[in-house]
Structures are given as structure tokens and as C-alpha cells.
Design a protein around this motif. Structure first.
Motif, PDB file in Angstrom:
ATOM      1  N   PHE A  53      30.469  45.700  46.852  1.00 32.11           N
ATOM      2  CA  PHE A  53      30.963  44.785  47.880  1.00 32.11           C
ATOM      3  C   PHE A  53      32.238  44.125  47.398  1.00 32.11           C
ATOM      4  O   PHE A  53      32.487  43.992  46.200  1.00 32.11           O
TER       5      PHE A  53
ATOM      6  N   TYR B 266      33.649  40.254  48.086  1.00 34.24           N
ATOM      7  CA  TYR B 266      33.440  38.940  48.656  1.00 34.24           C
ATOM      8  C   TYR B 266      34.747  38.185  48.574  1.00 34.24           C
ATOM      9  O   TYR B 266      35.563  38.403  47.668  1.00 34.24           O
TER      10      TYR B 266
ATOM     11  N   GLN C 155      36.305  34.219  48.428  1.00 31.94           N
ATOM     12  CA  GLN C 155      35.928  32.827  48.175  1.00 31.94           C
ATOM     13  C   GLN C 155      37.157  31.938  48.315  1.00 31.94           C
ATOM     14  O   GLN C 155      38.121  32.091  47.543  1.00 31.94           O
TER      15      GLN C 155
ATOM     16  N   PRO D 119      31.161  31.865  48.283  1.00 31.68           N
ATOM     17  CA  PRO D 119      31.605  33.249  48.515  1.00 31.68           C
ATOM     18  C   PRO D 119      31.072  33.753  49.857  1.00 31.68           C
ATOM     19  O   PRO D 119      29.938  33.456  50.241  1.00 31.68           O
TER      20      PRO D 119
ATOM     21  N   LEU E 242      36.305  38.542  45.055  1.00 26.19           N
ATOM     22  CA  LEU E 242      35.287  38.847  44.056  1.00 26.19           C
ATOM     23  C   LEU E 242      34.764  40.265  44.246  1.00 26.19           C
ATOM     24  O   LEU E 242      34.320  40.623  45.341  1.00 26.19           O
TER      25      LEU E 242
ATOM     26  N   ARG F 212      19.199  41.945  37.453  1.00 25.38           N
ATOM     27  CA  ARG F 212      20.173  41.116  38.148  1.00 25.38           C
ATOM     28  C   ARG F 212      20.817  41.942  39.238  1.00 25.38           C
ATOM     29  O   ARG F 212      21.700  42.754  38.981  1.00 25.38           O
ATOM     30  N   GLN F 213      20.381  41.731  40.422  1.00 27.56           N
ATOM     31  CA  GLN F 213      20.711  42.660  41.488  1.00 27.56           C
ATOM     32  C   GLN F 213      22.153  42.643  41.926  1.00 27.56           C
ATOM     33  O   GLN F 213      22.721  43.671  42.223  1.00 27.56           O
ATOM     34  N   LEU F 214      22.783  41.490  42.036  1.00 27.44           N
ATOM     35  CA  LEU F 214      24.202  41.438  42.347  1.00 27.44           C
ATOM     36  C   LEU F 214      24.934  40.804  41.179  1.00 27.44           C
ATOM     37  O   LEU F 214      24.615  39.697  40.780  1.00 27.44           O
ATOM     38  N   THR F 215      25.888  41.556  40.657  1.00 27.55           N
ATOM     39  CA  THR F 215      26.703  41.070  39.547  1.00 27.55           C
ATOM     40  C   THR F 215      28.123  40.890  40.048  1.00 27.55           C
ATOM     41  O   THR F 215      28.704  41.806  40.637  1.00 27.55           O
ATOM     42  N   PHE F 216      28.658  39.711  39.804  1.00 26.31           N
ATOM     43  CA  PHE F 216      29.978  39.358  40.317  1.00 26.31           C
ATOM     44  C   PHE F 216      31.027  39.461  39.222  1.00 26.31           C
ATOM     45  O   PHE F 216      30.782  39.096  38.064  1.00 26.31           O
ATOM     46  N   GLY F 217      32.211  39.929  39.603  1.00 24.50           N
ATOM     47  CA  GLY F 217      33.358  39.795  38.724  1.00 24.50           C
ATOM     48  C   GLY F 217      33.853  38.352  38.755  1.00 24.50           C
ATOM     49  O   GLY F 217      33.363  37.532  39.535  1.00 24.50           O
ATOM     50  N   SER F 218      34.820  38.057  37.922  1.00 19.93           N
ATOM     51  CA  SER F 218      35.348  36.696  37.847  1.00 19.93           C
ATOM     52  C   SER F 218      36.320  36.370  38.973  1.00 19.93           C
ATOM     53  O   SER F 218      36.683  35.221  39.157  1.00 19.93           O
TER      54      SER F 218
END
Lengths: 116, 111
Positions: free
Chosen positions: B34, B36, B38, B44, B87, B97-103
């Protein structure tokens, strides 16, 4: 409700104080997630509920962090003996189906916690 | 090494420009992708899912390269309202951890 609601929006706590953050998910949503977002970083996973069951708490940074969702709707994230490194935005998200992120999910506005 | 890596930017571009963001992920078992968006001091919000064949939503085009574990987002004819942090997000079924976000990558569109 129409969206995910979190309260309070802002919380200032003295170091060592306990805090409780509330999340009202979208009505009927099975899955509920807590994330922590530090300044300049992306959200980091804390814990996941499917209805009232806490299926994953692997992201909780220490035993000072505790989350519950006793009736499968509202959830509370509690932080005991807050430390300065706990300062962050705490985001709650919910999802209709227990897909654990396959479709993405909807976040609340977050609680900005500042520990002084 | 972080699971999801993005160039933090900032990207400052003039209105009407085309801008591209890249993202790499380390977990080869990842199954959902995905972007996102923000806005400053906001939560987000899902911008778009990313599919293997690539997909487009108006001025936004997302691409996925599973072999290289690389995701991209292209914004054409950028608007002032596109200014935000983007993101990159990766999901892996069956893992903790199902959704891992970049910075996130910060974009500012200038008049």
C-alpha cells in the motif's frame, strides 16, 4: 460511529505517571490495532485484537504497556510509569474483517502523548 | 536494516511536476502493498493499494516489482494539495506484524 475515535487527543504526563488511552473503533469492526509513531518515523505495530482476543502483542516495547478490549469494541492502551521515550503519537486502527492488514485499515486521529 | 526503506526526502517540486517515490522491502513473504498519505499532525490515510500488475488512480500510479522487492509511486501533474508525507506499507499474512510502515517520504509542492 462514522470513524475510529481516540481520546484524549493530547496528553501530557509527568515521568512515572500512569496513562490510559482510549480507542472507539468503527462499529462492527472485528480487528483493532494499536501503533506507536515517534516523531519523523512511520507507525510501529504494538498489538492486535480480533474481537476481545489479543492475538498479537509482540510489538509492545515493555511490560509497562498493556492493552485490553474486554467486550470486543472499545480498547484501552495503558502505559504504566511513563518514561520520556514513551512520548509519541499512539494510533488506533480498525478493520471490518480479520484480514490482518491484507486490505489496509482506517486509523483514528491518534493521541499525542508527551512525557515531561 | 529496516524492513521497509524509503528515501526520507524532502522532495520539493513545482506545481505540475512529476515526482516518483521508491521503496524497498526485505521480507520476501510480503503479500500486500500500500501507499498511505499522512498530512502534518494527522493520521495516515490509505492512498492506494499496489497490485502486481501495477495500478493507476487518476494522477497516481503504483508499481510493484516482487523480484526486486521494490515498490514505487508516481504522481503526475502535482498539486499544492499533494504536499504530505507518503508512507510505503507492506503486509505479510501469517506473520506477527501484519502491516509494516516505512518512515515516509516528505513531499512539498511549491507554487
Amino acid at each position: 460511529g462514522a470513524g475510529v475515535s481516540q481520546s484524549p487527543r493530547y496528553k501530557v504526563a509527568k515521568r512515572g505517571q500512569d496513562v490510559a488511552l482510549r480507542c472507539d473503533p468503527i462499529s462492527g469492526h472485528v480487528s483493532l490495532f494499536w501503533y506507536q509513531q515517534a516523531l519523523g518515523q512511520g507507525p510501529e505495530f504494538l498489538t492486535y485484537f480480533q474481537n476481545e482476543a489479543q492475538l498479537d502483542k509482540s510489538g509492545l516495547p515493555s511490560d509497562r504497556f498493556f492493552a485490553e478490549r474486554p467486550e470486543g469494541s472499545v480498547s484501552t492502551l495503558k502505559i504504566q510509569r511513563t518514561q520520556q521515550e514513551d512520548s509519541a503519537v499512539y494510533l488506533c486502527a480498525s478493520s471490518l474483517v480479520p484480514d490482518r492488514g491484507v486490505r489496509g485499515y482506517t486509523f483514528g486521529s491518534g493521541t499525542r502523548l508527551t512525557v515531561v | 536494516r529496516k524492513e521497509v526503506e524509503q528515501d526520507p526526502g524532502p522532495f520539493n517540486v513545482p506545481e505540475g511536476a512529476t515526482v516518483a517515490f521508491n521503496c524497498t522491502y526485505s521480507n520476501s513473504a510480503s503479500q500486500s502493498f500500500f501507499w498511505y498519505r499522512q498530512d502534518c499532525r494527522k493520521e495516515p490515510k490509505l492512498l492506494m493499494s499496489v497490485y502486481s500488475s501495477g495500478n493507476e488512480d487518476g494522477r497516481f500510479t503504483a508499481q510493484l516489482n516482487r523480484a526486486s522487492q521494490y515498490i514505487s509511486l508516481l504522481i503526475r501533474d502535482s498539486k499544492l494539495s499533494d504536499s504530505a508525507t507518503y508512507l510505503c506499507v507492506v503486509g505479510s499474512s501469517g506473520s506477527a506484524r501484519q502491516l509494516t510502515f516505512g518512515s515516509g517520504t516528505q513531499l512539498t509542492v511549491l507554487p
